[in-house]
Design an enzyme around this catalytic site. Structure first.
Site: not given
Length: 311
Positions: A164, A168
């Protein structure tokens, strides 16, 4: 009052959580909203068209205008279809809030590559898939606002979230490049690190490793607090670009990557060694006197200037 009268805004991942709140507030301020949501689970499984449809009905009950899009951002064709829905229905695209995503956690040493790859596909590739056709439409009309949903996990890191964080972090890099390229065409691009308790918080909230003070903040994190920042950045009132903002728990702040003066070694003598780095490490790691380059070329120009290679 900031309004979106006669403007068209796409919000991906708008069926639940933060995306739904963005869509509702934009519609209340006069925007024609494309409510995009596949309607899948937190980790990206399944689909349910009612998720987007319900938000459209909610907007219409309040007197607003919206259309549903059930495409997934995880393919190029899906991204094109989302933007085409806006063009076919309303004739233009003034703003894009790229918010769609999935979430799960895993220790890095146990993470299958497929799990890592899937997170990049939805978050980073997904942002590309919808941004590119939106950018084209905005460039043609000479105006646009793009707001990318990044994350403090991507900006600052967090355990059991390498996939993640990488996705991001890539979104932040995409924002930097699009902002540099889009400004000449009236396209302003920023990203937000939203703090808000949604269904995506589930894995993190259930972790036994969270300090009690962090857990208390999570419990107090109403997602509504992040809405104002996103709505402002998507508006015609916004005149800033190339920036990252943290928004949540009643606090709004700029986050940035800056450069310090550091230590300048000579160019005429021997090339710096690891021992030289050690002896100058305090200068290199000092955060005093930082500045914020707006492109990689600006960093190179600064280095050349300090060496006397350019005026």
């Amino acid at each position: 009052m900031i309004d979106f009268n006669d403007q068209v805004v796409i919000v991906t991942g708008a069926g639940r959580g933060l995306g739904r709140l963005y869509a509702l507030e934009l519609a209340r301020r006069g925007a024609h909203v494309v409510v995009n949501d596949l309607g899948g689970s937190v980790d990206g499984e399944g689909a349910d068209p009612n998720v987007a449809d319900d938000v459209v009905e909610e907007i219409e009950r309040e007197g607003g205008t919206a259309v549903a899009s059930h495409e997934s951002v995880d393919s190029s064709s899906g991204g094109v279809a989302i933007v085409q829905t806006a063009l076919n229905t309303f004739g233009r695209v003034d703003a894009l809030v790229s918010n769609a995503g999935i979430y799960n956690t895993s220790p890095f040493d146990e993470m299958p590559f497929e799990q890592f790859q899937r997170m990049l596909q939805v978050h980073l590739e997904g942002a590309f898939n919808v941004c590119q056709p939106a950018f084209r439409a905005m460039k043609a009309q000479g105006y646009g606002r793009i707001v990318l949903a990044a994350s403090s996990i991507g900006a600052f890191g967090e355990s059991v979230s390498a996939h993640y964080a990488a996705a991001k972090g890539g979104v932040i890099g995409l924002k930097n490049a699009l902002a540099a390229e889009g400004e000449a065409y009236g396209i302003l691009v920023n990203d937000v690190l939203p703090i808000g308790r949604t269904r995506m918080s589930g894995d993190y909230e259930s972790s036994d490793d969270i300090p009690d003070e962090h857990r208390r903040i999570i419990e107090a994190s109403k997602p509504e607090h992040a809405v104002a920042m996103v709505v402002y950045l998507a508006s015609r009132n916004c005149e800033i670009t190339h920036q990252t903002f943290s928004a949540g728990v009643g606090r709004y702040a700029r986050a940035f990557t800056g450069l310090t003066p550091g230590w300048l070694s000579g160019l005429d003598g021997p090339v710096a060694t690891a021992d030289d780095i050690e002896s100058h490490i305090e200068e290199i790691t000092s955060t005093e006197g930082y500045w914020i380059p707006q492109s990689a070329l600006q960093e190179m120009a600064d280095i050349m200037s300090r060496h006397g290679m350019v005026p």
